[in-house]
Design a protein around this motif. Structure first.
Motif, PDB file in Angstrom:
ATOM      1  N   HIS A  52      64.138  61.548  55.931  1.00  0.00           N
ATOM      2  CA  HIS A  52      64.020  61.077  57.314  1.00  0.00           C
ATOM      3  C   HIS A  52      63.139  59.823  57.355  1.00  0.00           C
ATOM      4  O   HIS A  52      62.632  59.376  56.310  1.00  0.00           O
ATOM      5  N   LEU A  53      62.986  59.269  58.554  1.00  0.00           N
ATOM      6  CA  LEU A  53      62.278  57.990  58.649  1.00  0.00           C
ATOM      7  C   LEU A  53      60.827  58.087  58.185  1.00  0.00           C
ATOM      8  O   LEU A  53      60.267  57.113  57.695  1.00  0.00           O
ATOM      9  N   GLY A  54      60.224  59.275  58.321  1.00  0.00           N
ATOM     10  CA  GLY A  54      58.851  59.447  57.843  1.00  0.00           C
ATOM     11  C   GLY A  54      58.766  59.302  56.331  1.00  0.00           C
ATOM     12  O   GLY A  54      57.883  58.614  55.809  1.00  0.00           O
ATOM     13  N   HIS A  55      59.696  59.937  55.607  1.00  0.00           N
ATOM     14  CA  HIS A  55      59.731  59.754  54.148  1.00  0.00           C
ATOM     15  C   HIS A  55      59.985  58.293  53.805  1.00  0.00           C
ATOM     16  O   HIS A  55      59.331  57.715  52.935  1.00  0.00           O
ATOM     17  N   ALA A  56      60.999  57.734  54.477  1.00  0.00           N
ATOM     18  CA  ALA A  56      61.397  56.363  54.160  1.00  0.00           C
ATOM     19  C   ALA A  56      60.217  55.411  54.358  1.00  0.00           C
ATOM     20  O   ALA A  56      60.015  54.484  53.568  1.00  0.00           O
ATOM     21  N   ALA A  57      59.414  55.661  55.400  1.00  0.00           N
ATOM     22  CA  ALA A  57      58.246  54.810  55.658  1.00  0.00           C
ATOM     23  C   ALA A  57      57.304  54.840  54.457  1.00  0.00           C
ATOM     24  O   ALA A  57      56.770  53.808  54.029  1.00  0.00           O
ATOM     25  N   THR A  58      57.103  56.035  53.891  1.00  0.00           N
ATOM     26  CA  THR A  58      56.216  56.153  52.728  1.00  0.00           C
ATOM     27  C   THR A  58      56.750  55.347  51.550  1.00  0.00           C
ATOM     28  O   THR A  58      56.027  54.548  50.941  1.00  0.00           O
ATOM     29  N   TYR A  59      58.029  55.527  51.228  1.00  0.00           N
ATOM     30  CA  TYR A  59      58.543  54.866  50.019  1.00  0.00           C
ATOM     31  C   TYR A  59      58.690  53.360  50.214  1.00  0.00           C
ATOM     32  O   TYR A  59      58.524  52.601  49.253  1.00  0.00           O
ATOM     33  N   VAL A  60      58.940  52.932  51.444  1.00  0.00           N
ATOM     34  CA  VAL A  60      59.005  51.491  51.707  1.00  0.00           C
ATOM     35  C   VAL A  60      57.595  50.884  51.642  1.00  0.00           C
ATOM     36  O   VAL A  60      57.400  49.792  51.110  1.00  0.00           O
TER      37      VAL A  60
END
Ligand code: ZN
Length: 415
Positions: A52-60
């Motif tokens: 989800h966008l929360g995970h994606a925020a971390t990896y970005v």
């Protein structure tokens, strides 16, 4: 474990400055690198549901850090784990009548697709827990042998569970800076077992769980079959693949305590007191409908679903980069629309044959990233060039091309 294809990183003129990051443990801006080689460890997914966008925020966010460090001339060694042994994975597999391996494999495959679409540079080592069992169980055996850990009869089954003895760990609390009340408030919700009888301290973290009926188990050289606790997997994987100490431990703010705190004190027990990571950097939570985005709340905005709906992954990346990694924010469709508009304007401006010179914008992006990964300021530097280009134009033949390549190389945004 297989990671995903590396994006092409175009060459750009010059080099960026030293990169400083906001360190959770000291509350200060610290140099992310203290040597040419920079070890970066970012905690990976538990593969039981889609990104989800929360995970994606971390990896970005950590992708941005890796890009800035490489631009400053460093060699980045990036390790990410996959928590492919964990209760939520087993629970969902049981609920759905599928094997936990198949469920995990499917979600990891989807994660790879999401990361590829978002132009996230893959880790150099992408390491699962299953493939690290020998090393993790050896770490548990070492902690037992030195007296840093203790065994407790499992009670309901034969065998023993193993816990770290926090009373022997003077560094406990140094990562989060939290007091016991704060720790106790979240411990049970974040995978801890404070109610487990017989522990010396309710917060002592589980290192090895004796095999229970219906649960997968692996042999252990000292304590019999079982499976590792969550935190010791990262300590062991970081030790094996980066060496301790390493430069930057990254993850979401929900990992500050207990996960990173416990990873660090377990390492302290294994190494005889060495620092674990020099800096701890955290991505704030992303919310939706008034709550932190989470599987249990059912308020997920999944990257794969946005992609399926035709959203350009570069717009998703701009949506994430528009928010500073230290500030929690809440997703709204309007924010996505704004990111799509920004991407369209960037593409319009950066496709011209002549425009303003790129020097100032390039310097602005680099300075913003080096100053604690200030991604909104980096985007603003590009916005400024774009506005100037679209309103006043320019005669520089190299400017648009250089800035387009800089957006790709430094921000991971292909225009
Ligand atoms: Zn971890």
């Amino acid at each position: 474990m297989k990671s995903w294809p590396a994006p092409f990183i175009p060459a750009i003129p010059g080099h960026g400055p030293d990169v400083r990051v906001h360190d959770t443990a000291t509350g200060r801006l610290l140099d992310a690198a203290d040597a040419e080689r920079v070890g970066l460890y970012v905690c990976g997914i538990t593969p039981y549901d889609a990104t989800h966008l929360g995970h994606a925020a971390t990896y970005v966010t950590f992708d941005l850090l890796g890009r800035a460090l490489r631009d400053a001339g460093h060699q980045v060694v990036y390790v990410q784990n996959v928590t492919d042994i964990d209760d939520p994975l087993f629970e969902r597999a049981t609920r759905e009548g599928v094997s936990w391996q198949d469920l995990g494999d499917g979600e990891i495959a989807l994660f790879r697709e999401d990361m590829t679409a978002l132009a996230v540079i893959p880790p150099d080592r992408y390491i699962g827990v299953v493939e690290s069992i020998d090393s993790i169980s050896a770490a548990v055996a070492d902690l037992l042998a030195s007296g840093a850990a203790y065994a407790l009869p499992a009670g309901d089954v034969a065998g023993t569970d193993v816990y770290l003895d926090l009373a022997q760990r003077p560094g406990f609390g140094a990562v989060s800076g939290w007091n016991r009340t704060q720790m106790q408030q979240v411990y049970a919700d974040r995978g801890g077992d404070p109610e487990r009888g017989g522990k010396r301290d309710a917060l002592d973290p589980l290192l090895w769980r004796a095999a229970r009926p219906g649960e997968p188990a692996w042999p252990h050289p000292v304590r019999g079959a079982g499976r590792p606790g969550w935190h010791i997997e990262c300590t062991a994987i970081a030790r094996d693949h980066l060496g301790i100490p390493f430069a930057v431990q990254g993850g979401g703010t929900d990992l500050v305590f207990p996960h990173h705190e416990m990873s660090a004190v377990q390492s302290e027990g294994l190494t005889g007191g060495s620092t674990y990571a020099r800096c701890y950097v955290h991505q704030a939570m992303v919310g939706y409908h008034g709550e932190k985005m989470s599987k249990s709340k059912g308020n997920l905005v999944k990257v794969s679903v946005l992609r399926r709906d035709g959203v350009d992954p570069m717009a998703i990346r701009l949506l994430l980069l528009a928010h500073d990694h230290r500030s929690p924010w809440e997703y709204t469709p309007e924010l996505l629309t704004a990111a799509q508009s920004r991407l369209a304007r960037w593409r319009e401006a950066l496709s011209v044959t002549t425009g303003p010179a790129a020097d100032e914008a390039l310097h602005g992006i680099r300075a913003a990233l080096a100053d604690g990964l200030d991604s909104p300021a980096a985007l603003a530097a590009v916005d400024q060039w774009v506005e100037q280009c679209l309103t006043a134009g320019g005669e520089d033949q190299a400017g648009p091309g250089i800035l387009a390549r800089a957006c790709d190389a430094l921000l991971g945004v292909r225009v």
